[in-house]
Design an enzyme around this catalytic site. Structure first.
Site, PDB file in Angstrom:
ATOM      1  N   ASP A 338       0.796  -1.286  -0.043  1.00 56.67           N
ATOM      2  CA  ASP A 338       0.622  -0.179   0.345  1.00 56.67           C
ATOM      3  C   ASP A 338       1.136   1.264  -0.017  1.00 56.67           C
ATOM      4  O   ASP A 338       2.090   1.240  -0.032  1.00 56.67           O
ATOM      5  CB  ASP A 338      -0.841   0.031   1.112  1.00 56.67           C
ATOM      6  CG  ASP A 338      -1.818   0.731   0.777  1.00 56.67           C
ATOM      7  OD1 ASP A 338      -2.334   1.668  -0.070  1.00 56.67           O
ATOM      8  OD2 ASP A 338      -2.510   0.680   1.818  1.00 56.67           O
ATOM      9  N   GLU A 535     -11.004   7.041   4.164  1.00 56.91           N
ATOM     10  CA  GLU A 535      -9.581   6.409   4.742  1.00 56.91           C
ATOM     11  C   GLU A 535     -10.050   6.726   6.416  1.00 56.91           C
ATOM     12  O   GLU A 535     -11.343   6.613   7.022  1.00 56.91           O
ATOM     13  CB  GLU A 535      -7.967   7.045   4.248  1.00 56.91           C
ATOM     14  CG  GLU A 535      -8.215   5.469   2.697  1.00 56.91           C
ATOM     15  CD  GLU A 535      -7.319   5.631   2.825  1.00 56.91           C
ATOM     16  OE1 GLU A 535      -6.055   5.502   3.018  1.00 56.91           O
ATOM     17  OE2 GLU A 535      -6.991   5.670   1.129  1.00 56.91           O
TER      18      GLU A 535
END
Ligand code: BGC
Ligand code: BGC
Length: 644
Positions: A338, A535
């Site tokens: 990521d 997020e």
């Protein structure tokens, strides 16, 4: 010390679909006891047992390892620099000199959520940018094209004019594998129109705490949903054959347990990127189901999670990356870390890289520091701290995927096929999104048959700050990383516009944000809910309806007319007295650009079929809450949904 909790021991689980031992792909075994448990809980939800069936059938697709001969031949010609370069992914916005693609032999470029072409977000600007980088790659000695990545998580959501689909939480309520496959097929086509060949999707997370800002990225709280829909999503992106010019490589994320983190266990946020404290059996039963489905469907790539499992970052876990995923589950594609995720591991930069690559990471998303990564990994290889066998395995996996995509075929251009522009954002594509919207809506309340509304009503009063707001409809990951209220993209239909389009000529439609002015109307429709986030910035302990929203509902109620409320949100919210004040209540999640799908349900052209993919709490005190909890007493249970 972290306390390892087995959710079973808490009476926290009766997962119907999670009853699967993790074996080699294709081999499934159910224990009778678990099968029974599954049947009981599914019967209770009045779901068909088809939800338990493996999501995708084996197709004519070749395994990725079928390309190894071709790949090994190419690798025999590669220098260490060229190999390390294949393992490196930089962000387009950081690549000030496009020549760096060649200089560092980059295997991949991506655009992160806020990384846009210098010329703006038009279809042309995106395509030109991608082609520019791709041209640099094919100029190199070996001419290996880039695999080019983007977060196409609900349509090709970075590009103006793309069709924006409902976020996964809505697709989880639709529970329709064929629909999900169709949605991702269309998404793949729109992604391809910009020359991009890799989507960081589907997200097959199982969000276990709706305070998490990424809740909407998951299909639902129950592993049966990613299990059912993960494979079809991969099939939608990749098709039967990755070399099809309309296919894009998929990326199942975020492996594993990103949705299981404990509140307060995160360094940077509250839930996001935190620590998942469960034993391995629980991790497998809940958090691995989507990956089983994705691997069976031939997913080309998987993204390890920022989060930790019992104190160890997933990006550093050999157990997760190599033992379980590659060796046991038989995943043949490659792992992409990521966004700057290795920075979160213990130690200095070089140590972080060594730990992760040795654990099994194959390509590293180093958005900004790609030069340093390149130098450090090369040094680690020369020092033997990352064995050459590991580098070769990683490069083999990356090139397998490229070979399967037809990228190593010199007779084929990796540049964008601009003839696809004509179907970008087309009415046909919007039709698929409209279907997804109407199937994803969940009817929670409908007193006195308030819904469906009549298209011949004399006066419909529409209210609420989200009634005419495309950005609020779309949520996060829309043009911008965080999304944006208002006219976030030029094409699409707000709910207000959709209502106006749907009614007969004699029907008056009025609108006021605060809900006033409705006295005398036949009915009021109030559209309220969350404003966009993504997020960790969406982590919150307060899911109460905003005061402004409650007020709009109260104002319409005060007019003495029937009130239908539509909630736009990335997760269940605490409704307070808004539910009592409304005669009908629809959870519409984050439906995207096609408001017409909401009108289809409002006016009864489509009778609601959506079923809650999350338990709906009465108050914040009940959160986290899941089906199967001891003393499970939600406002609406998982699987709930009325119809007309
Ligand atoms: C990027 C996102 C990324 C995020 C991570 C942002 O600047 O645009 O793609 O997910 O940073 O922190
Ligand atoms: C997110 C991923 C995303 C990546 C690239 C990260 O912050 O966690 O979901 O794919 O950025 O934008």
């Amino acid at each position: 010390m972290t306390r390892v909790v087995n959710e079973d021991e808490q009476g926290d689980e009766s997962e119907g679909g999670g009853n699967l031992y993790l074996l080699k792909p294709g081999i499934r075994r159910y224990t009778p006891a678990r099968l029974l448990l599954g049947a009981v809980s599914l019967a209770a939800l009045a779901l068909s047992t088809s939800a338990l069936r493996p999501s995708t059938s084996a197709s004519k697709r070749k395994p990725l390892s079928a390309y190894d001969a071709q790949v090994l031949e190419l690798m025999a010609k590669m220098t260490l620099d060229e190999k390390v370069g294949q393992m490196t992914e930089a962000d387009a916005s950081a690549l000030k000199d496009p020549g760096d693609v060649g200089k560092y032999h980059l295997g991949s470029v991506l655009n992160g959520g806020d990384s846009d072409p210098d010329a703006g977000n038009s279809l042309q600007a995106w395509t030109d940018m991608v082609d520019r980088f791709q041209r640099e790659a094919i100029k190199t000695r070996l001419g290996i094209p880039l695999i080019y990545g983007v977060d196409a998580v609900h349509g090709h959501n970075n590009v103006l004019g793309a069709v924006i689909f409902p976020h996964n939480i809505g697709l989880g309520c639709a529970r329709d594998p064929k629909l999900v496959e169709k949605v991702e097929r269309v998404t793949a086509e729109e992604v391809r129109a910009t020359g991009i060949n890799w989507a960081f999707a589907p997200c097959v997370t199982v969000p276990r705490d709706i305070r998490w800002g990424r809740t909407y990225e998951g299909y639902g709280e129950h592993p049966e949903l990613p299990r059912l829909l993960g494979g079809p999503a991969v099939m939608g992106f990749q098709g039967d054959d990755l070399s099809n010019p309309l296919s894009v490589a998929a990326c199942a994320k975020h492996y594993a347990g990103d949705g299981g983190t404990t509140w307060g266990s995160s360094m940077n946020h509250k839930v996001d990127q935190g620590d998942t404290r469960v034993d391995e059996a629980t991790l497998r039963r809940i958090h691995l189901q989507g990956y089983i489905s994705a691997v069976q469907a031939g997913v080309a790539t998987i993204m390890p999670s920022y989060s930790s499992w019992n104190g160890v970052k997933c990006s550093a876990s050999k157990r997760l990356l190599t033992d379980i995923l590659k060796d046991e589950l038989g995943f043949q594609g490659f792992l992409i870390s990521d966004w700057a995720a290795l920075d979160e591991l213990p130690g200095d930069h070089k140590t972080q890289i060594a730990t992760s690559i040795n654990a099994g990471m194959d390509m590293v998303m180093e958005p900004y520091r790609y030069q340093l990564f390149f130098a450090d990994l090369k040094e680690l290889a020369l020092e033997g701290k990352v064995p050459m066998s590991r580098i070769d395995d990683a490069v083999k996996r990356i090139l397998r995927v490229k070979a399967a995509m037809g990228l190593l075929n010199k007779n084929r251009s990796p540049l964008a096929d601009r003839t696809l522009w004509k179907s970008f954002g087309s009415p046909e594509h919007r039709q698929v999104a409209r279907q997804a919207v109407r199937e994803s809506l969940v009817l929670l309340k409908n007193d006195r048959q308030t819904l469906p509304l009549s298209k011949q009503a004399s006066w419909i009063h529409v209210a609420g700050r989200s009634a005419d707001d495309l950005g609020n409809q779309c949520g996060g990951w829309t043009i911008r990383w965080m999304g944006q209220s208002g006219e976030v993209t030029p094409s699409g239909t707000t709910i207000l516009t959709a209502i106006r389009k749907a009614v007969g000529r004699s029907t008056k439609v009025t609108f006021s944000k605060d809900g006033t002015g409705g006295a005398g109307a036949s009915v009021g429709v109030v559209v309220v809910g969350e404003t966009p986030y993504a997020e960790g910035r969406g982590d919150t302990n307060d899911l109460n309806l905003a005061a402004e929203d409650a007020q709009a509902i109260a104002n319409v109620k005060r007019a003495g007319i029937p009130v239908a409320v539509i909630l736009l949100s990335g997760r269940p919210m605490v409704l307070g007295d808004a539910l009592e004040k409304s005669d009908a209540f629809l959870a519409a999640w984050l439906p995207g650009t096609e408001g017409d799908g909401v009108a289809d349900v409002l006016f009864g052209d489509y009778k609601p079929t959506g079923k809650l993919s999350f338990s709906w709490p009465r108050s914040m005190a009940q959160v986290p809450i899941h089906q199967g909890d001891a003393n499970y007493d939600p406002l609406f249970p998982y699987g709930f949904g009325l119809t007309y």
